[in-house]
Design an enzyme around this catalytic site. Structure first.
Site, PDB file in Angstrom:
ATOM      1  N   LYS A  58       1.359  -0.855  -0.056  1.00  0.00           N
ATOM      2  CA  LYS A  58       0.084   0.117   0.227  1.00  0.00           C
ATOM      3  C   LYS A  58       0.862   1.600   0.221  1.00  0.00           C
ATOM      4  N   GLY A 190      -0.424 -14.105 -13.549  1.00  0.00           N
ATOM      5  CA  GLY A 190      -1.173 -14.535 -12.372  1.00  0.00           C
ATOM      6  C   GLY A 190      -1.440 -13.214 -12.446  1.00  0.00           C
ATOM      7  N   ALA A 191      -3.135 -13.239 -12.991  1.00  0.00           N
ATOM      8  CA  ALA A 191      -4.237 -11.915 -12.751  1.00  0.00           C
ATOM      9  C   ALA A 191      -4.605 -11.656 -11.411  1.00  0.00           C
ATOM     10  N   ILE A 194      -2.378 -10.011  -5.849  1.00  0.00           N
ATOM     11  CA  ILE A 194      -0.645  -9.406  -5.781  1.00  0.00           C
ATOM     12  C   ILE A 194      -0.925  -8.929  -7.498  1.00  0.00           C
ATOM     13  N   GLU A 213      -2.291 -14.439 -17.430  1.00  0.00           N
ATOM     14  CA  GLU A 213      -3.628 -15.225 -16.357  1.00  0.00           C
ATOM     15  C   GLU A 213      -3.307 -16.540 -17.154  1.00  0.00           C
ATOM     16  N   SER A 279       2.611 -14.409  -9.030  1.00  0.00           N
ATOM     17  CA  SER A 279       1.769 -14.006  -8.226  1.00  0.00           C
ATOM     18  C   SER A 279       0.868 -15.235  -8.462  1.00  0.00           C
ATOM     19  N   ARG A 282      -0.078 -18.628  -2.944  1.00  0.00           N
ATOM     20  CA  ARG A 282       0.419 -18.942  -1.280  1.00  0.00           C
ATOM     21  C   ARG A 282      -0.162 -20.433  -1.213  1.00  0.00           C
ATOM     22  N   ALA A 330      -5.649 -10.816   5.792  1.00  0.00           N
ATOM     23  CA  ALA A 330      -5.553  -9.870   7.336  1.00  0.00           C
ATOM     24  C   ALA A 330      -5.886  -9.939   8.016  1.00  0.00           C
ATOM     25  N   HIS A 454     -23.819  15.228   2.722  1.00  0.00           N
ATOM     26  CA  HIS A 454     -23.265  16.231   0.883  1.00  0.00           C
ATOM     27  C   HIS A 454     -22.191  16.767   0.390  1.00  0.00           C
TER      28      HIS A 454
HETATM   29  P1  FAD Z   1       1.622 -14.203   8.098  1.00  0.00           P
HETATM   30  O1  FAD Z   1       1.284 -12.763   8.319  1.00  0.00           O
HETATM   31  O2  FAD Z   1       1.799 -14.663   6.899  1.00  0.00           O
HETATM   32  O3  FAD Z   1       2.378 -13.927   9.981  1.00  0.00           O
HETATM   33  C1  FAD Z   1       3.307 -15.489   9.645  1.00  0.00           C
HETATM   34  C2  FAD Z   1       4.447 -15.650  11.069  1.00  0.00           C
HETATM   35  O4  FAD Z   1       4.867 -16.267  11.318  1.00  0.00           O
HETATM   36  C3  FAD Z   1       5.766 -14.777   9.654  1.00  0.00           C
HETATM   37  O5  FAD Z   1       6.051 -13.919  10.699  1.00  0.00           O
HETATM   38  C4  FAD Z   1       6.297 -15.922  10.225  1.00  0.00           C
HETATM   39  O6  FAD Z   1       7.790 -15.499  10.567  1.00  0.00           O
HETATM   40  C5  FAD Z   1       6.284 -16.546  11.214  1.00  0.00           C
HETATM   41  N1  FAD Z   1       6.531 -18.189  11.428  1.00  0.00           N
HETATM   42  C6  FAD Z   1       6.008 -18.988  10.518  1.00  0.00           C
HETATM   43  N2  FAD Z   1       6.768 -20.438  10.962  1.00  0.00           N
HETATM   44  C7  FAD Z   1       6.404 -20.246  12.124  1.00  0.00           C
HETATM   45  C8  FAD Z   1       7.949 -20.733  13.061  1.00  0.00           C
HETATM   46  N3  FAD Z   1       7.750 -22.136  12.818  1.00  0.00           N
HETATM   47  N4  FAD Z   1       7.709 -20.266  14.395  1.00  0.00           N
HETATM   48  C9  FAD Z   1       8.185 -18.800  15.049  1.00  0.00           C
HETATM   49  N5  FAD Z   1       7.495 -18.253  13.699  1.00  0.00           N
HETATM   50  C10 FAD Z   1       7.093 -18.419  12.573  1.00  0.00           C
HETATM   51  N6  FAD Z   1      -3.786  -8.473   3.146  1.00  0.00           N
HETATM   52  C11 FAD Z   1      -5.526  -8.142   2.999  1.00  0.00           C
HETATM   53  O7  FAD Z   1      -6.318  -8.794   3.926  1.00  0.00           O
HETATM   54  N7  FAD Z   1      -5.036  -6.878   2.455  1.00  0.00           N
HETATM   55  C12 FAD Z   1      -3.878  -6.300   1.440  1.00  0.00           C
HETATM   56  O8  FAD Z   1      -4.127  -5.632   1.758  1.00  0.00           O
HETATM   57  C13 FAD Z   1      -3.006  -7.616   1.717  1.00  0.00           C
HETATM   58  N8  FAD Z   1      -2.227  -7.160   0.817  1.00  0.00           N
HETATM   59  C14 FAD Z   1      -1.381  -7.819   0.225  1.00  0.00           C
HETATM   60  C15 FAD Z   1      -0.034  -8.482  -0.022  1.00  0.00           C
HETATM   61  C16 FAD Z   1       0.605  -9.144  -0.683  1.00  0.00           C
HETATM   62  C17 FAD Z   1       1.714  -8.844  -1.744  1.00  0.00           C
HETATM   63  C18 FAD Z   1       0.282  -9.656   0.270  1.00  0.00           C
HETATM   64  C19 FAD Z   1       1.847 -11.305   0.149  1.00  0.00           C
HETATM   65  C20 FAD Z   1      -0.561 -10.522   1.083  1.00  0.00           C
HETATM   66  C21 FAD Z   1      -1.475  -9.493   1.680  1.00  0.00           C
HETATM   67  N9  FAD Z   1      -2.761  -9.627   1.999  1.00  0.00           N
HETATM   68  C22 FAD Z   1      -3.221  -8.208   1.940  1.00  0.00           C
HETATM   69  C23 FAD Z   1      -2.578 -10.981   2.583  1.00  0.00           C
HETATM   70  C24 FAD Z   1      -2.324 -11.183   4.366  1.00  0.00           C
HETATM   71  O9  FAD Z   1      -0.938 -10.785   4.025  1.00  0.00           O
HETATM   72  C25 FAD Z   1      -2.217 -12.679   4.898  1.00  0.00           C
HETATM   73  O10 FAD Z   1      -3.180 -12.436   4.586  1.00  0.00           O
HETATM   74  C26 FAD Z   1      -1.677 -12.196   6.280  1.00  0.00           C
HETATM   75  O11 FAD Z   1      -0.624 -11.936   6.232  1.00  0.00           O
HETATM   76  C27 FAD Z   1      -1.958 -12.763   7.198  1.00  0.00           C
HETATM   77  O12 FAD Z   1      -1.688 -13.318   8.249  1.00  0.00           O
HETATM   78  P2  FAD Z   1      -1.178 -14.350   9.390  1.00  0.00           P
HETATM   79  O13 FAD Z   1      -1.215 -14.101  10.361  1.00  0.00           O
HETATM   80  O14 FAD Z   1      -1.979 -15.592   8.847  1.00  0.00           O
HETATM   81  O15 FAD Z   1       0.286 -14.858   8.965  1.00  0.00           O
HETATM   82  P1  NAI Z   2      -4.606 -14.960  -6.191  1.00  0.00           P
HETATM   83  O1  NAI Z   2      -4.961 -16.476  -6.135  1.00  0.00           O
HETATM   84  O2  NAI Z   2      -5.287 -13.778  -6.041  1.00  0.00           O
HETATM   85  O3  NAI Z   2      -4.031 -14.872  -7.754  1.00  0.00           O
HETATM   86  C1  NAI Z   2      -3.402 -16.278  -8.671  1.00  0.00           C
HETATM   87  C2  NAI Z   2      -3.548 -16.165 -10.050  1.00  0.00           C
HETATM   88  O4  NAI Z   2      -2.409 -16.997 -10.753  1.00  0.00           O
HETATM   89  C3  NAI Z   2      -5.155 -16.443 -10.366  1.00  0.00           C
HETATM   90  O5  NAI Z   2      -5.824 -15.862 -11.323  1.00  0.00           O
HETATM   91  C4  NAI Z   2      -5.142 -17.743 -10.895  1.00  0.00           C
HETATM   92  O6  NAI Z   2      -5.687 -18.411 -11.554  1.00  0.00           O
HETATM   93  C5  NAI Z   2      -3.702 -17.023 -11.658  1.00  0.00           C
HETATM   94  N1  NAI Z   2      -2.593 -19.077 -12.203  1.00  0.00           N
HETATM   95  C6  NAI Z   2      -2.129 -20.131 -11.524  1.00  0.00           C
HETATM   96  N2  NAI Z   2      -1.346 -20.934 -12.071  1.00  0.00           N
HETATM   97  C7  NAI Z   2      -1.052 -19.823 -12.917  1.00  0.00           C
HETATM   98  C8  NAI Z   2      -0.295 -20.067 -14.321  1.00  0.00           C
HETATM   99  N3  NAI Z   2       0.956 -21.019 -13.669  1.00  0.00           N
HETATM  100  N4  NAI Z   2      -0.394 -19.653 -14.816  1.00  0.00           N
HETATM  101  C9  NAI Z   2      -0.587 -18.540 -15.116  1.00  0.00           C
HETATM  102  N5  NAI Z   2      -1.631 -18.036 -13.890  1.00  0.00           N
HETATM  103  C10 NAI Z   2      -1.388 -18.468 -12.905  1.00  0.00           C
HETATM  104  O7  NAI Z   2      -3.015 -15.224  -5.393  1.00  0.00           O
HETATM  105  P2  NAI Z   2      -1.782 -13.796  -5.269  1.00  0.00           P
HETATM  106  O8  NAI Z   2      -2.229 -12.667  -6.784  1.00  0.00           O
HETATM  107  O9  NAI Z   2      -0.953 -14.535  -5.465  1.00  0.00           O
HETATM  108  O10 NAI Z   2      -1.974 -13.106  -3.495  1.00  0.00           O
HETATM  109  C11 NAI Z   2      -2.567 -14.230  -2.865  1.00  0.00           C
HETATM  110  C12 NAI Z   2      -3.466 -13.944  -1.844  1.00  0.00           C
HETATM  111  O11 NAI Z   2      -2.697 -12.820  -1.552  1.00  0.00           O
HETATM  112  C13 NAI Z   2      -4.498 -13.565  -2.112  1.00  0.00           C
HETATM  113  O12 NAI Z   2      -5.456 -14.852  -2.263  1.00  0.00           O
HETATM  114  C14 NAI Z   2      -4.841 -12.738  -1.250  1.00  0.00           C
HETATM  115  O13 NAI Z   2      -6.039 -13.474  -0.293  1.00  0.00           O
HETATM  116  C15 NAI Z   2      -3.901 -11.992  -0.549  1.00  0.00           C
HETATM  117  N6  NAI Z   2      -3.697 -10.583  -0.873  1.00  0.00           N
HETATM  118  C16 NAI Z   2      -4.458 -10.223  -0.393  1.00  0.00           C
HETATM  119  C17 NAI Z   2      -4.867  -8.269  -0.900  1.00  0.00           C
HETATM  120  C18 NAI Z   2      -5.691  -7.439  -0.694  1.00  0.00           C
HETATM  121  O14 NAI Z   2      -6.366  -8.069   0.530  1.00  0.00           O
HETATM  122  N7  NAI Z   2      -5.679  -6.391  -1.387  1.00  0.00           N
HETATM  123  C19 NAI Z   2      -3.194  -8.709  -1.805  1.00  0.00           C
HETATM  124  C20 NAI Z   2      -2.698  -8.961  -2.183  1.00  0.00           C
HETATM  125  C21 NAI Z   2      -2.452 -10.772  -1.504  1.00  0.00           C
END
Ligand code: FAD
Ligand code: NAI
Length: 475
Positions: A58, A190-191, A194, A213, A279, A282, A330, A454
């Site tokens: 963000k 991946g569209a 992310i 995608e 992307s 996950r 999150a 408004h």
């Molecule tokens: P995580 O945040 O992954 O935290 C897990 C923690 O556990 C990590 O610090 C890891 O190091 C630790 N851990 C793992 N194994 C061990 C172990 N054995 N011992 C000790 N520590 C350990 N979600 C949204 O809602 N809004 C968004 O805008 C958004 N944007 C995103 C953008 C990107 C690029 C990505 C990748 C994800 C995004 N997400 C977003 C998804 C969000 O980040 C995750 O859903 C969220 O972080 C999950 O929280 P969690 O606590 O389950 O795990």
């Molecule tokens: P995603 O599940 O959102 O999108 C993955 C995309 O990749 C899908 O459209 C899928 O069809 C495509 N795909 C899979 N295999 C493929 C291949 N071999 N070739 C081409 N396309 C393929 O997963 P993404 O973007 O990696 O994000 C992971 C998760 O992180 C999201 O599902 C979301 O839960 C979280 N996230 C949330 C955000 C938010 O809330 N704003 C921002 C970023 C991530």
């Protein structure tokens, strides 16, 4: 060996750190263990969300949007900018600082709430009298016993088969947030969320972005009308989004990445890019926990199996967030974390997964809560739909951002809101009103009768609610 505590939380992402804080607020003694290593080698609590997810993405979305506005939108407002330039190093440093502030904020919150934080990697030793033993491999190896344990270990990026992330040319979300120069040609596989957010960042900063995608439909989880509008807007902005693609080869080369793929018609293509973001979803992070030692086993996809209340099959061990079923978000992880802490303390909280909002922070922003129109049709549910375009909203016109619309879906009989879908300015903020309304089982008429200030964008939600009854006032 230390004194047993009431609760050990493994992972300090949004699921874990919030569970730890809530449990401590409720009077439990809590240890929270997190393995994340910050750029200087120390602890960096906050998980994926804080370090390489929600927060840094963000920050860069905001910076890159300012840059784009300065280059294109300001002139319309009568603001002239000469000599506009990009200092990417500074932009990335600012993003890193925002991350650091959040890491430090969590450490402060742990201290304030008397949560004992340990930096290191945790794994189960086994069940002992009075709880579960967990060992920590960190700078000071140690063992702790918790009466109960919450697993909140999150998720990791999925790689393409046989194509490892090198974070130089083949990038996961971590590498995509830390580029030191703007790639001329950027490929995105991946569209999904992310791909669209990071593709937008680098396009705004100057990359030619091609998104490949696999699925034939764009943003299949979103309402189809929203997805159609989003695809139109992103394409207009210059993202080259190709659907129904089958990758046949991905090869990192000295200077970039060479891709071969077949398009939706089966025609073979070759594409060379300087950097490639992969992307494609996950995977839950359950390995290395020695789950077997306490009688647990992840499912075939790596998720820790839990019931609706985040209980595993072993009494006293819970799991929340990305490592369990449900959307990887999150705020979903946080809600589960709070609910588990409260259940452990004898309360009876409830998380309604139907009112978990989704937001994609592109421009236009996309946000929704509840059911899509196609899901209601498939379920044979009788519903009314009302839409209102931002073009007819005074505040959107004043902002100079009139793309998109709000759509409200409500039950034909009862008028109960079943879903709200927004594409347009500040959709991420507007969706909160819809989530509140749905939590209170509001009817569309409730929103339509509430006085909205408004001129605000929120009036578009009121107007869409009016439109379910065919009585929009401003359109
Ligand atoms: P995580 O945040 O992954 O935290 C897990 C923690 O556990 C990590 O610090 C890891 O190091 C630790 N851990 C793992 N194994 C061990 C172990 N054995 N011992 C000790 N520590 C350990 N979600 C949204 O809602 N809004 C968004 O805008 C958004 N944007 C995103 C953008 C990107 C690029 C990505 C990748 C994800 C995004 N997400 C977003 C998804 C969000 O980040 C995750 O859903 C969220 O972080 C999950 O929280 P969690 O606590 O389950 O795990
Ligand atoms: P995603 O599940 O959102 O999108 C993955 C995309 O990749 C899908 O459209 C899928 O069809 C495509 N795909 C899979 N295999 C493929 C291949 N071999 N070739 C081409 N396309 C393929 O997963 P993404 O973007 O990696 O994000 C992971 C998760 O992180 C999201 O599902 C979301 O839960 C979280 N996230 C949330 C955000 C938010 O809330 N704003 C921002 C970023 C991530």
């Amino acid at each position: 060996m230390t004194q047993p505590v009431d609760l050990i939380v493994i992972g300090a992402g949004p699921g874990g750190y919030i569970a730890a804080i809530r449990a401590a607020q409720l009077g439990l003694s809590v240890v929270c263990i997190d393995a994340w290593v910050g750029p200087k080698g120390g602890a960096a609590p906050g998980g994926t969300c804080t370090n390489v997810g929600c927060i840094p993405s963000k920050a860069l979305l905001q910076s890159s949007e300012h840059y784009e506005h300065a280059g294109h939108a300001f002139a319309d407002h009568g603001i002239q900018i000469k000599g506009l330039g990009l200092d990417l190093a500074r932009m990335i440093a600012r993003k890193d600082q925002v991350v650091r502030q959040n890491n430090e904020g969590i450490l402060y919150l742990f201290k304030k709430n008397k949560v004992q934080f340990i930096h290191g990697r945790a794994s189960f030793v086994g069940k002992v009298e009075g709880g579960f033993q967990v060992q920590v491999d960190g700078s000071t190896p140690q063992t702790h016993t918790g009466k109960q344990v919450v697993i909140a270990t999150g998720s990791s990026p999925r790689a393409l088969p046989g194509v490892a992330f090198d974070e130089d040319r083949i990038l996961s979300n971590a590498g995509a947030l830390a580029l030191t120069e703007v790639p001329k040609r950027l490929g995105v596989i991946g569209a999904g969320v992310i791909g669209l957010e990071m593709g937008s960042v680098w396009r705004r900063l100057g990359s030619e972005v091609t998104v490949l995608e696999a699925l034939p439909d764009f943003l299949g989880a979103a309402d189809a009308q929203l997805a159609k509008e989003a695809l139109k807007q992103f394409t207009k902005q210059g993202l080259d989004i190709q659907l129904g693609v089958k990758l046949t080869e991905v090869k990192a080369q000295a200077q970039g990445v060479k891709l071969q793929y077949a398009d939706a018609k089966g025609v073979a293509h070759e594409l060379e890019v300087d950097r490639l973001i992969v992307s494609i979803g996950r995977i839950p992070h359950s390995e290395g926990l020695n789950l077997e030692a306490v009688g647990l086993q992840p499912d075939a996809r790596g998720f820790v199996p839990v019931d609706d209340e985040c209980r595993t099959s072993i009494a006293g061990i819970w799991a929340v967030g990305d490592v369990v079923r449900g959307p990887m978000l999150a705020h979903k992880a946080e809600e589960e974390g709070v609910a588990v802490a409260e259940r452990i303390s004898g309360q009876k909280p409830h998380v309604d997964f139907n009112t978990v909002p989704w937001v994609i922070y592109t421009s236009p922003e996309i946000a929704w809560v509840g059911q899509t129109e196609q899901a209601l049709k498939a379920a044979g549910r009788a519903y009314k739909a009302g839409s209102f375009p931002f073009l007819a909203n005074g505040r959107a016109r004043a902002l100079g951002d009139t793309t998109g619309f709000v759509k409200v879906l409500s039950d034909t009989e009862t008028d109960t809101i079943l879903g709200v879908h927004i594409i347009g300015p500040m959709a991420s903020e507007l969706i909160a009103e819809a989530a509140v309304a749905m939590e209170f089982k509001a009817a569309a008429e409730d929103i339509a009768r509430i006085c909205h200030a408004h001129p605000t964008l929120s009036e578009a939600l009121k107007e869409a609610a009016l439109a379910t009854d065919g009585r929009s006032l401003n359109f």
